[in-house]
Design a protein around this motif. Sequence first.
Motif, mmCIF file in Angstrom:
data_model
loop_
_atom_site.group_PDB
_atom_site.id
_atom_site.type_symbol
_atom_site.label_atom_id
_atom_site.label_comp_id
_atom_site.label_asym_id
_atom_site.label_seq_id
_atom_site.Cartn_x
_atom_site.Cartn_y
_atom_site.Cartn_z
ATOM 1 N N ASN A 1 71.708 -19.521 163.809
ATOM 2 C CA ASN A 1 70.273 -19.572 164.068
ATOM 3 C C ASN A 1 69.905 -20.732 164.979
ATOM 4 O OD1 ASN A 1 70.636 -21.742 162.399
ATOM 5 N ND2 ASN A 1 69.318 -21.010 160.751
ATOM 6 N N VAL A 2 70.916 -21.282 165.654
ATOM 7 C CA VAL A 2 70.718 -22.403 166.570
ATOM 8 C C VAL A 2 71.192 -21.983 167.949
ATOM 9 C CG1 VAL A 2 71.363 -24.774 167.115
ATOM 10 C CG2 VAL A 2 70.993 -24.099 164.736
ATOM 11 N N TYR A 3 70.376 -22.222 168.969
ATOM 12 C CA TYR A 3 70.735 -21.859 170.335
ATOM 13 C C TYR A 3 71.850 -22.779 170.845
ATOM 14 C CZ TYR A 3 70.210 -20.443 175.182
ATOM 15 O OH TYR A 3 70.442 -19.945 176.438
ATOM 16 N N GLY A 4 72.794 -22.203 171.580
ATOM 17 C CA GLY A 4 73.824 -22.996 172.236
ATOM 18 C C GLY A 4 75.109 -23.162 171.465
ATOM 19 N N LYS A 5 75.275 -22.451 170.341
ATOM 20 C CA LYS A 5 76.519 -22.546 169.583
ATOM 21 C C LYS A 5 77.652 -21.833 170.333
ATOM 22 C CE LYS A 5 75.498 -24.506 165.528
ATOM 23 N NZ LYS A 5 76.284 -25.571 164.878
ATOM 24 N N PRO A 6 78.924 -22.214 170.096
ATOM 25 C CA PRO A 6 80.046 -21.475 170.677
ATOM 26 C C PRO A 6 80.025 -20.015 170.242
ATOM 27 C CG PRO A 6 80.789 -23.550 169.723
ATOM 28 C CD PRO A 6 79.367 -23.380 169.296
ATOM 29 N N ILE A 7 80.622 -19.142 171.054
ATOM 30 C CA ILE A 7 80.626 -17.716 170.736
ATOM 31 C C ILE A 7 81.276 -17.468 169.382
ATOM 32 C CG2 ILE A 7 81.578 -15.471 171.442
ATOM 33 C CD1 ILE A 7 81.113 -16.327 174.328
ATOM 34 N N ALA A 8 82.333 -18.186 169.059
ATOM 35 C CA ALA A 8 82.982 -18.021 167.753
ATOM 36 C C ALA A 8 83.470 -19.380 167.273
ATOM 37 C CB ALA A 8 84.141 -17.038 167.847
ATOM 38 N N ASN A 9 82.864 -19.879 166.226
ATOM 39 C CA ASN A 9 83.233 -21.180 165.661
ATOM 40 C C ASN A 9 84.149 -20.944 164.460
ATOM 41 O OD1 ASN A 9 83.339 -23.908 165.229
ATOM 42 N ND2 ASN A 9 81.323 -24.038 164.284
ATOM 43 N N PHE A 10 85.386 -20.499 164.744
ATOM 44 C CA PHE A 10 86.329 -20.115 163.689
ATOM 45 C C PHE A 10 86.776 -21.347 162.903
ATOM 46 C CE2 PHE A 10 90.503 -18.841 162.023
ATOM 47 C CZ PHE A 10 90.163 -17.628 161.435
ATOM 48 N N PRO A 11 86.665 -21.327 161.575
ATOM 49 C CA PRO A 11 86.990 -22.519 160.768
ATOM 50 C C PRO A 11 88.494 -22.718 160.629
ATOM 51 C CG PRO A 11 86.408 -20.701 159.321
ATOM 52 C CD PRO A 11 86.198 -20.194 160.731
ATOM 53 N N LEU A 12 88.864 -23.946 160.315
ATOM 54 C CA LEU A 12 90.273 -24.270 160.098
ATOM 55 C C LEU A 12 90.698 -23.994 158.656
ATOM 56 C CD1 LEU A 12 90.516 -27.630 162.085
ATOM 57 C CD2 LEU A 12 91.309 -25.370 162.803
ATOM 58 N N LYS A 13 89.743 -23.931 157.751
ATOM 59 C CA LYS A 13 90.063 -23.718 156.342
ATOM 60 C C LYS A 13 89.233 -22.576 155.779
ATOM 61 C CE LYS A 13 91.214 -28.580 155.423
ATOM 62 N NZ LYS A 13 90.896 -29.762 154.595
ATOM 63 N N ARG A 14 89.748 -21.978 154.695
ATOM 64 C CA ARG A 14 88.977 -20.950 154.010
ATOM 65 C C ARG A 14 87.757 -21.580 153.334
ATOM 66 N NH1 ARG A 14 93.515 -17.415 150.681
ATOM 67 N NH2 ARG A 14 95.247 -17.702 152.146
ATOM 68 N N ASN A 15 86.720 -20.763 153.171
ATOM 69 C CA ASN A 15 85.565 -21.256 152.438
ATOM 70 C C ASN A 15 85.762 -21.053 150.934
ATOM 71 O OD1 ASN A 15 85.074 -18.547 151.933
ATOM 72 N ND2 ASN A 15 83.192 -18.444 153.137
ATOM 73 N N LYS A 16 84.737 -21.300 150.151
ATOM 74 C CA LYS A 16 84.871 -21.223 148.693
ATOM 75 C C LYS A 16 85.177 -19.811 148.208
ATOM 76 C CE LYS A 16 79.870 -20.655 148.032
ATOM 77 N NZ LYS A 16 78.660 -21.232 147.391
ATOM 78 N N ASN A 17 84.891 -18.799 149.055
ATOM 79 C CA ASN A 17 85.190 -17.409 148.696
ATOM 80 C C ASN A 17 86.587 -16.975 149.135
ATOM 81 O OD1 ASN A 17 82.575 -16.752 147.536
ATOM 82 N ND2 ASN A 17 81.792 -16.916 149.637
ATOM 83 N N GLY A 18 87.326 -17.922 149.728
ATOM 84 C CA GLY A 18 88.700 -17.638 150.111
ATOM 85 C C GLY A 18 88.858 -16.892 151.419
ATOM 86 N N VAL A 19 87.804 -16.881 152.280
ATOM 87 C CA VAL A 19 87.882 -16.186 153.559
ATOM 88 C C VAL A 19 87.509 -17.153 154.684
ATOM 89 C CG1 VAL A 19 87.375 -13.930 152.563
ATOM 90 C CG2 VAL A 19 85.490 -15.366 153.377
ATOM 91 N N TYR A 20 87.776 -16.723 155.908
ATOM 92 C CA TYR A 20 87.484 -17.543 157.086
ATOM 93 C C TYR A 20 86.152 -17.094 157.688
ATOM 94 C CZ TYR A 20 92.227 -19.338 156.757
ATOM 95 O OH TYR A 20 93.383 -19.954 156.331
ATOM 96 N N HIS A 21 85.084 -17.410 156.991
ATOM 97 C CA HIS A 21 83.751 -17.010 157.434
ATOM 98 C C HIS A 21 83.410 -17.756 158.730
ATOM 99 C CE1 HIS A 21 79.443 -16.355 157.543
ATOM 100 N NE2 HIS A 21 79.571 -15.462 156.585
ATOM 101 N N THR A 22 83.016 -16.988 159.746
ATOM 102 C CA THR A 22 82.851 -17.551 161.086
ATOM 103 C C THR A 22 81.412 -17.413 161.571
ATOM 104 O OG1 THR A 22 85.144 -17.089 161.661
ATOM 105 C CG2 THR A 22 83.614 -17.372 163.493
ATOM 106 N N GLU A 23 80.904 -18.483 162.163
ATOM 107 C CA GLU A 23 79.565 -18.475 162.740
ATOM 108 C C GLU A 23 79.649 -18.029 164.196
ATOM 109 O OE1 GLU A 23 75.942 -21.549 162.294
ATOM 110 O OE2 GLU A 23 77.605 -22.277 163.521
ATOM 111 N N ILE A 24 78.738 -17.121 164.585
ATOM 112 C CA ILE A 24 78.762 -16.546 165.927
ATOM 113 C C ILE A 24 77.567 -17.068 166.724
ATOM 114 C CG2 ILE A 24 78.726 -14.415 167.270
ATOM 115 C CD1 ILE A 24 81.217 -14.762 165.533
#
Length: 633
Positions: free
Chosen positions: A492-515
């Motif tokens: 919800n912020v302008y100017g973010k990278p196309i895919a900010n893939f995380p280095l670690k899993r989140n608390k749900n055990g997946v690699y939730h990625t911000e687009i």
Amino acid sequence: MNPLKATIPITAVEWSDKYFRLPEGSSQIAGAWVTQPLQVALLNMMTNDSIRLLAIKKSARLGYTKMMVAALLYLAEHKKRSAVVYQPVDDESDAFVVDEVDPVIEEMPIIQRIFPDWNVKSENNKVSKKVMIGSTIDFRGATAPGNYRRLTKQVLIGDEVNAWPLEVGKKGKGEGNPIKLALQRLKGASFPKAIFGTTPTVAGNSHISNILEDCDLVFRFYLPCPHCGTEQVLEFGERDGELKEYGLLWDDTQSTTEKKSRTAHYKCVNTSECGQSFHYSDLTKMELAGKWIAEDLTWTKDGLQFFTEHGYRTQPPKNVGIEINALYSLNLDGWGEIVAEWLKAKGKPANERSFINTVLGQDYEDKSSEKLDDEILFERREKYKAQVPERAVFLTGGIDSQRNRYELFVWGWGPNDEKWLVDKQIIMGDYDKESTLKLVDKAINKTYKRANGTEMTVARWCWDTGGIDPDIVNKRSKKHGLFRVIPIKGANVYGKPIANFPLKRNKNGVYHTEIGTDTAKDLLYLHMENDPLDPASEPDGLMHLPINDDICDKFTCQQLASERLIEKSVSGKKVLRWDNEGRRNEALDCLVYALAALRISTSRFGINLNELAKTPSTGGSSSNIDIEAIGAG
């Protein structure tokens, strides 16, 4: 006694002709670099210490990117200057390093001698940083505010600045003009150097035009007529639908575009005393005798020595602007190539804009809006020879989640973001019912055939979690492979990278990625302007759509073209933002997700589309190998 050795200064042109190399794959002609007459002054201006800022408003086909890389490495090796290079977004910055910088360094022993880690990945050799003896080069995207902080450099290079955002920062808390933020990186430098270059876009929203207005002088390349010697800037010969008395002209009475293009010639601007024509074969000789002349008649031939109108030596201006178009290019088959490209574009607004930007190097006067016409997309559809066209060597997909359905789009990719829509599936049913999700499972694992009979699977999916229970997507990610099906949500912020893939899993055990959806749309709508049916179009970024109503009907084209840049007020400032204004946009969203899946594949998992393209017949197995590696991970 080695510390007492002194390097004999040479110019950037001399250095490049001696050391610079063009690698296989990233250049049309591989081997030793030879500076063309047009490029001499530009390359020397890029490295002239007296010039603090150089702004180049240019067309394509002039070898600008190669000159930029040559200047960057010259300044690092010969002058020990540290630099930062900004591309429009982080993903393009990574691609620039992988495609343009690293292959050149592999061919240049002179750079390898000052770059101990050149052939290994380390903290000193990343896509974001190259640490050399005596200098460091950083590579960044221009959209994130953090990319402008904590950097102090002597050289700043801003590439394709017209694709940069008009402002950077969070909604409601903008940090300002990215050009000004970038220039702050040079504060305190002994010999500050800023280089900004771009192909123009739309008048009124042009960073490069704004920079040129602030330059001390703007230079254009004047060539002498081979008949009368009159110095003139090369101009296109049609204006407002009528052929002018001078410029690049053709015989418009001929019956076909091909016949008209064969008559391409240039008529001298001195129509009263000369009026004769010259041809593309005269161009090299004319450029060798050419001068770069500014509006006050200051001139230079080599970008190092500058002269007044009367021939007296003068100091170079500190802030220099350049305007140059493709009529000067020595990399064409002839001027007929430009004439044919215009005649094919004429009458099609999107194609005319592309011609004005990329060939004439001018801003497009947009009399309506930034909206891309869906009818144009529909007219550009093509007949594929197979489910997966030959140049598409890697498949990714996007899944859009709705309460009563899932929509899945599969895209094939080639080098430099060339893309093909391969499949569309709409699965109706309650989003949380297992029966609906099993149909999605089947679609995820569907295979697609190439012309040679080999099969490909979709290597990576990005699945939207917005509007539904995210745990549904989390569980499917674990089922299909954590790195193969990636839960996502738009930033919800302008100017973010196309895919900010995380280095670690989140608390749900997946690699939730911000687009970074706005960032992706900035790029994709630029790509959509180019016509894949035009033989003169460069393949970079082209979007291909199939003549198949099951996959790409008028409604799909409407969704792809559903958003437009509209003016909004953010913290009292007028900014442009993408908005669908209530129109359906699932196809566009899924294209954004598929692009994000591609960026994750190339930046995090080492997928190299240039390498895959060298052996396209193995594209299917390459995708399968990637999936197996993901499963093993």
